[in-house]
Structures are given as structure tokens and as C-alpha cells.
Design an enzyme around this catalytic site. Structure first.
Site, PDB file in Angstrom:
ATOM      1  N   ARG A  91       0.839  -1.206   0.000  1.00 12.54           N
ATOM      2  CA  ARG A  91       0.000   0.000   0.000  1.00 12.54           C
ATOM      3  C   ARG A  91       0.873   1.255   0.000  1.00 12.54           C
ATOM      4  NH1 ARG A  91      -2.692  -3.482   3.590  1.00 12.54           N
ATOM      5  NH2 ARG A  91      -4.826  -4.034   2.968  1.00 12.54           N
ATOM      6  N   HIS A 178      -3.687   0.760   8.481  1.00 16.60           N
ATOM      7  CA  HIS A 178      -4.208  -0.166   7.474  1.00 16.60           C
ATOM      8  C   HIS A 178      -3.036  -0.724   6.679  1.00 16.60           C
ATOM      9  CE1 HIS A 178      -7.075  -2.022   4.879  1.00 16.60           C
ATOM     10  NE2 HIS A 178      -6.840  -1.245   3.832  1.00 16.60           N
TER      11      HIS A 178
END
Length: 314
Positions: A91, A178
Site C-alpha cells: 500500500r 491499514h
């Protein structure tokens, strides 16, 4: 007199944006503005969804556009714009490209919809929420990141699947960023009200298997990226964002783990990171501070450090 429908703007008409538009229409949560920089994509998806409305019995308007002016006076905005992960990417690899996109989005929210409740979905999530916050000048209670709801849903599903029970009977949540440093809290997980720790003691599932599930949860997004080979998850992320949107629009005051702004809670200041929140008509109405054992605290602060480092890179 018929009440005026809410105006919901979706910035980004990719897989998540299109799925969100359809889900909003099915639930009749409000009229939708589907915005994307690609000419024809939002217009085509909007038309496709509205052509299903006679079958779905959905009476909302969905408008595809390439103009930021069309998001004016939105009640809520969900941001999914940016590039998606590909196999081999983390990410964090998306940081620089998507940060530039988020800055532009935030500036346009400030210009056209400064009173909207904003949900950021774009990765790397925690850093992107911070970029939108700074460029939009939104109040801290009116902007959140969608991560914890999704990560918690994955954790719950993996537990339910292993135990061969209904997902409805599994309660669990995930804290932190996250990414690989997220913190699925085993001590707060329960099965039909029975603590997961007791389920382990009963011999129904081993601690080793639970640890495997925790690790699978941390890599839940990567698992899907590797399987798809092009693009990333969109059904579960869209469902997660809808649960947050609905809690805001309907003042449900649900307790949902979100990337929220911390101003001293958990000993953290001036950072967006995943924590349990109450979402109601005023946006993030409260951040709930849960107690953690030493191991969980260590993992949480490791996650905080990772998010801070990522934000500094931008």
C-alpha cells in the site's frame, strides 16, 4: 411534503466507486454524483446503474461527471480516486502518486463542499486521510478513513470460516494502521458473546490457528491483489464504506473502527489511525479508548510509528 434526498459524491469511478454507486442506489441513501477524471467512465457507469433502477426499484438519481463543480453542497463524500495496488506492491508504494491526487481532491472539497462528511478509501489509507484533511481544512470530526471496518470484517470472516459458524455471531475488531502493522485484538473478539480466549480454552480452536488468522487478516488485501493479478479488492471495501456512510446519514451512532484523528487519545496527537469510534450525525462523535495488554500496546505503538513515518515521507 417529500424530504429532499441527501447528496452523496463519489470521487473516483473505478471498481470501488462504481460498486458504491450501485449499493447507494439499492439502499436509496441519496442521489449520487460519480466523479472521475476519465471522460466517459463515470457517465457510462452512472447510466448502466440507473438502467437497472426499474428492476431494482430504486428511485435515486446518479450523475456521472468530470467536473468538481458538480460535488457542490454534498452531504457526504467518499474518496476512492488514485491508483490501485498490483501484485508485488505494498500500500505504501502508492504514496507519492496518490498523495498528489488527494491534495487536489481536498482542495476541491474545501472549495465546493466544506460541510460534507468525508470518508477516504484511497491507499495508503492513514497517510491519505492526513493529506485530504490538511488540504481541505475540514473539522477533524468530519473526516475519517475506511480501514478498520474492512480489516475487522476480514478478521471476523476468517474466524467464522474456521469455526464453521455464522459470521453474524462473530464480533471482533482491528486497531492501528491499514497495513502490515495492524492490530487484530484477540482479547476483544467473541463468539455469540463468549470471549474468543474461552473458545480457545475449550479446545474448539487452537491459539496457533488464531495466530494464523491474525496474520491472514494482516495480509487480507495482498491475498486478493495476488489472486486478481490486476487491481485490488472492491466489494468488501465498498460495503465497509457504506456502513460508515449509513451510520452518519441515519445518525445510527454505530461503533466502528475507523482511521480517526487523535488529539491525545491513546497518548497519540495529531495523527489519523484506526481506533473504535462512534459515528453519528455529527461525524466522529467520540473516540473510544480501549485497554490493551502489554503485547497489544507494543503492537499498536509500532503501528503508530509506521503511520507517522509514512506521513513524513509525503
Amino acid at each position: 411534503m417529500t424530504a429532499q434526498r441527501k447528496k452523496i459524491s463519489l470521487i473516483g469511478a473505478g471498481n470501488i466507486g462504481g460498486t458504491l454507486a450501485h449499493m447507494i442506489a439499492l439502499r436509496e441513501l441519496g442521489d449520487v454524483i460519480l466523479l472521475d477524471v476519465s471522460d466517459g467512465i463515470p457517465q457510462g457507469k452512472a447510466l448502466d446503474i440507473t438502467e437497472s433502477s426499474p428492476i431494482d426499484r430504486s428511485n435515486v438519481n446518479i450523475t456521472g461527471t468530470n467536473r468538481y463543480e458538480d460535488i457542490k453542497n454534498s452531504d457526504a463524500i467518499i474518496i476512492t480516486a488514485g491508483i490501485a495496488r498490483k501484485p508485488g506492491m505494498s500500500r505504501d508504494d502508492l504514496l507519492q502518486t496518490n498523495a498528489a491526487v488527494m491534495k487536489e481532491v481536498g482542495e476541491n472539497i474545501k472549495k465546493h463542499s466544506p460541510n460534507a462528511f468525508v470518508i477516504v478509501v484511497t491507499n495508503p489509507l492513514d497517510a491519505m486521510v492526513s493529506v485530504v484533511y490538511k488540504s481541505s481544512s475540514l473539522p477533524t470530526n468530519m473526516i475519517v478513513g475506511m480501514a478498520g471496518v474492512l480489516d475487522s470484517a476480514r478478521f471476523r470472516y476468517f474466524l467464522a470460516s474456521e469455526l464453521n459458524i455464522s459470521v453474524e455471531d462473530v464480533s471482533a475488531f482491528v486497531l492501528g494502521g491499514h497495513g502490515d502493522t495492524m492490530v487484530p485484538l484477540i482479547n476483544y473478539a467473541s463468539i455469540a458473546g463468549i470471549p474468543l480466549t474461552q473458545i480457545i480454552e475449550m479446545g474448539v480452536i487452537t491459539r496457533g490457528k488464531v495466530d494464523e488468522i491474525v496474520e491472514r487478516t494482516r495480509n487480507g488485501g495482498k491475498e486478493i491483489v495476488d489472486l486478481l493479478k490486476s487491481g485490488s479488492a472492491y466489494y468488501a471495501p465498498a460495503s465497509s464504506a457504506i456502513s460508515m456512510l449509513e451510520s452518519y446519514l441515519k445518525d445510527k451512532r454505530r461503533i466502528l473502527p475507523c482511521a480517526a484523528y487523535l488529539n491525545g487519545e491513546y497518548g497519540v496527537k495529531d495523527l489519523f489511525i484506526g481506533v473504535p469510534t462512534i459515528i453519528g450525525k455529527n461525524g466522529v462523535e467520540k473516540v473510544l479508548e480501549v485497554k490493551m495488554n502489554d503485547s497489544e500496546q507494543e503492537m499498536f505503538y509500532k503501528s503508530v510509528s509506521a503511520v507517522k513515518e509514512l506521513c513524513q515521507l509525503n
